[in-house]
Design a protein around this motif. Sequence first.
Motif, short mmCIF file in Angstrom:
data_model
loop_
_atom_site.label_atom_id
_atom_site.label_comp_id
_atom_site.label_asym_id
_atom_site.label_seq_id
_atom_site.Cartn_x
_atom_site.Cartn_y
_atom_site.Cartn_z
N ASP A 111 7.01 15.31 -12.24
CA ASP A 111 7.15 15.59 -10.81
C ASP A 111 8.40 16.44 -10.65
N PHE A 112 8.25 17.63 -10.07
CA PHE A 112 9.40 18.53 -9.96
C PHE A 112 9.39 19.26 -8.63
N LYS A 113 10.50 19.93 -8.33
CA LYS A 113 10.64 20.70 -7.10
C LYS A 113 10.26 22.15 -7.42
N ARG A 114 9.16 22.59 -6.85
CA ARG A 114 8.66 23.94 -7.10
C ARG A 114 9.01 24.85 -5.92
N VAL A 115 9.50 26.06 -6.20
CA VAL A 115 9.80 27.02 -5.15
C VAL A 115 8.52 27.80 -4.85
N VAL A 116 8.12 27.80 -3.56
CA VAL A 116 6.92 28.53 -3.14
C VAL A 116 7.27 29.47 -2.00
N PHE A 117 6.57 30.58 -1.93
CA PHE A 117 6.77 31.57 -0.88
C PHE A 117 5.87 31.24 0.31
N LEU A 118 6.43 31.30 1.51
CA LEU A 118 5.65 31.06 2.73
C LEU A 118 5.43 32.40 3.43
N PRO A 119 4.22 32.94 3.36
CA PRO A 119 3.96 34.25 3.96
C PRO A 119 4.21 34.28 5.47
N HIS A 124 11.24 31.18 1.28
CA HIS A 124 10.84 30.28 0.20
C HIS A 124 11.27 28.86 0.57
N GLU A 125 10.53 27.87 0.01
CA GLU A 125 10.92 26.47 0.20
C GLU A 125 10.58 25.68 -1.05
N TYR A 126 11.25 24.53 -1.18
CA TYR A 126 10.95 23.63 -2.29
C TYR A 126 9.80 22.71 -1.88
N ARG A 127 8.86 22.51 -2.81
CA ARG A 127 7.75 21.59 -2.58
C ARG A 127 7.69 20.63 -3.77
N ASP A 128 7.50 19.36 -3.47
CA ASP A 128 7.30 18.39 -4.54
C ASP A 128 5.97 18.68 -5.21
N THR A 129 5.98 18.80 -6.52
CA THR A 129 4.78 19.16 -7.26
C THR A 129 4.56 18.17 -8.39
N HIS A 130 3.34 17.71 -8.53
CA HIS A 130 2.93 16.79 -9.58
C HIS A 130 2.16 17.60 -10.61
N PHE A 131 2.56 17.55 -11.87
CA PHE A 131 1.92 18.35 -12.91
C PHE A 131 1.60 17.44 -14.10
N VAL A 132 0.35 17.54 -14.58
CA VAL A 132 -0.09 16.76 -15.73
C VAL A 132 -0.64 17.72 -16.77
N LEU A 151 6.01 25.67 -17.81
CA LEU A 151 6.28 25.80 -16.38
C LEU A 151 7.31 26.89 -16.09
N ARG A 152 8.30 27.04 -16.94
CA ARG A 152 9.31 28.08 -16.73
C ARG A 152 8.68 29.48 -16.73
N ASP A 153 7.61 29.64 -17.50
CA ASP A 153 6.91 30.93 -17.55
C ASP A 153 5.94 31.12 -16.39
N HIS A 154 5.57 30.05 -15.68
CA HIS A 154 4.50 30.14 -14.68
C HIS A 154 4.91 29.82 -13.25
N VAL A 155 6.14 29.37 -13.02
CA VAL A 155 6.60 29.11 -11.65
C VAL A 155 7.90 29.87 -11.41
N ASP A 156 8.31 29.93 -10.16
CA ASP A 156 9.55 30.61 -9.78
C ASP A 156 10.73 30.02 -10.57
N SER A 157 11.62 30.88 -11.01
CA SER A 157 12.74 30.43 -11.85
C SER A 157 13.71 29.53 -11.11
N ARG A 158 13.64 29.47 -9.79
CA ARG A 158 14.53 28.60 -9.02
C ARG A 158 14.01 27.17 -8.91
N SER A 159 12.82 26.91 -9.45
CA SER A 159 12.26 25.56 -9.42
C SER A 159 13.18 24.61 -10.18
N GLN A 160 13.17 23.34 -9.79
CA GLN A 160 14.07 22.36 -10.39
C GLN A 160 13.27 21.32 -11.16
#
Length: 178
Positions: A111-119, A124-132, A151-160
């Motif tokens: 479970d991590f904080k993903r940075v997503v763009f809001l058109p 941008h905002e952080y969204r809680d993301t569940h990844f399996v 994940l580092r290669d597939h999500v925004d680099s600012r994700s936590q």
Amino acid sequence: MNLYLRYFDNETLVYNVEQALDFLASIPDIQVTPDMEDDIRAYAEGDVFYPKRYKVRPRVYFIIIKTEAETMLDFKQKKALRTNDVVQRKDTSVLMHLTEERDGWYEGTIDFKRVVFLPATGKHEYRDTHFVARCKSISGLDCYNRIIDYLRDHVDSRSQFPSAKGKNFSFRYLGMWK
């Protein structure tokens, strides 16, 4: 359970709430209110062992600490520290399983904080993301590292991303690969 109270250079170790309230009432700067009295009683009777701080006026506080020390000297020498053995055992257990080498398939959940763009807003905002993910690994830590690399290669680099030792990462061994 005893209570240690401190206000600047005034300090004491008391054995009940009544003694604590008497000590606080003896200090001219502190006005003991019924709310403060109720709060101190609740703290003393509760399960929380963290120090409690009370505001006297802006930027001026007194503290109360629960302790098992019988004397002020014991308290000062930290002879009655409350250690949480259950938490320490759990931490070592998690670390042991995390680094235990066992080749095979693992399923890792993070479970991590993903940075997503809001058109709509252009922000941008952080969204809680569940990844399996399921992957071939040699340990739980290797599984974690593979997931994070992906994940580092597939999500925004600012994700936590959380620590492998934290509660936001778990894994399970699925079996040997063929």
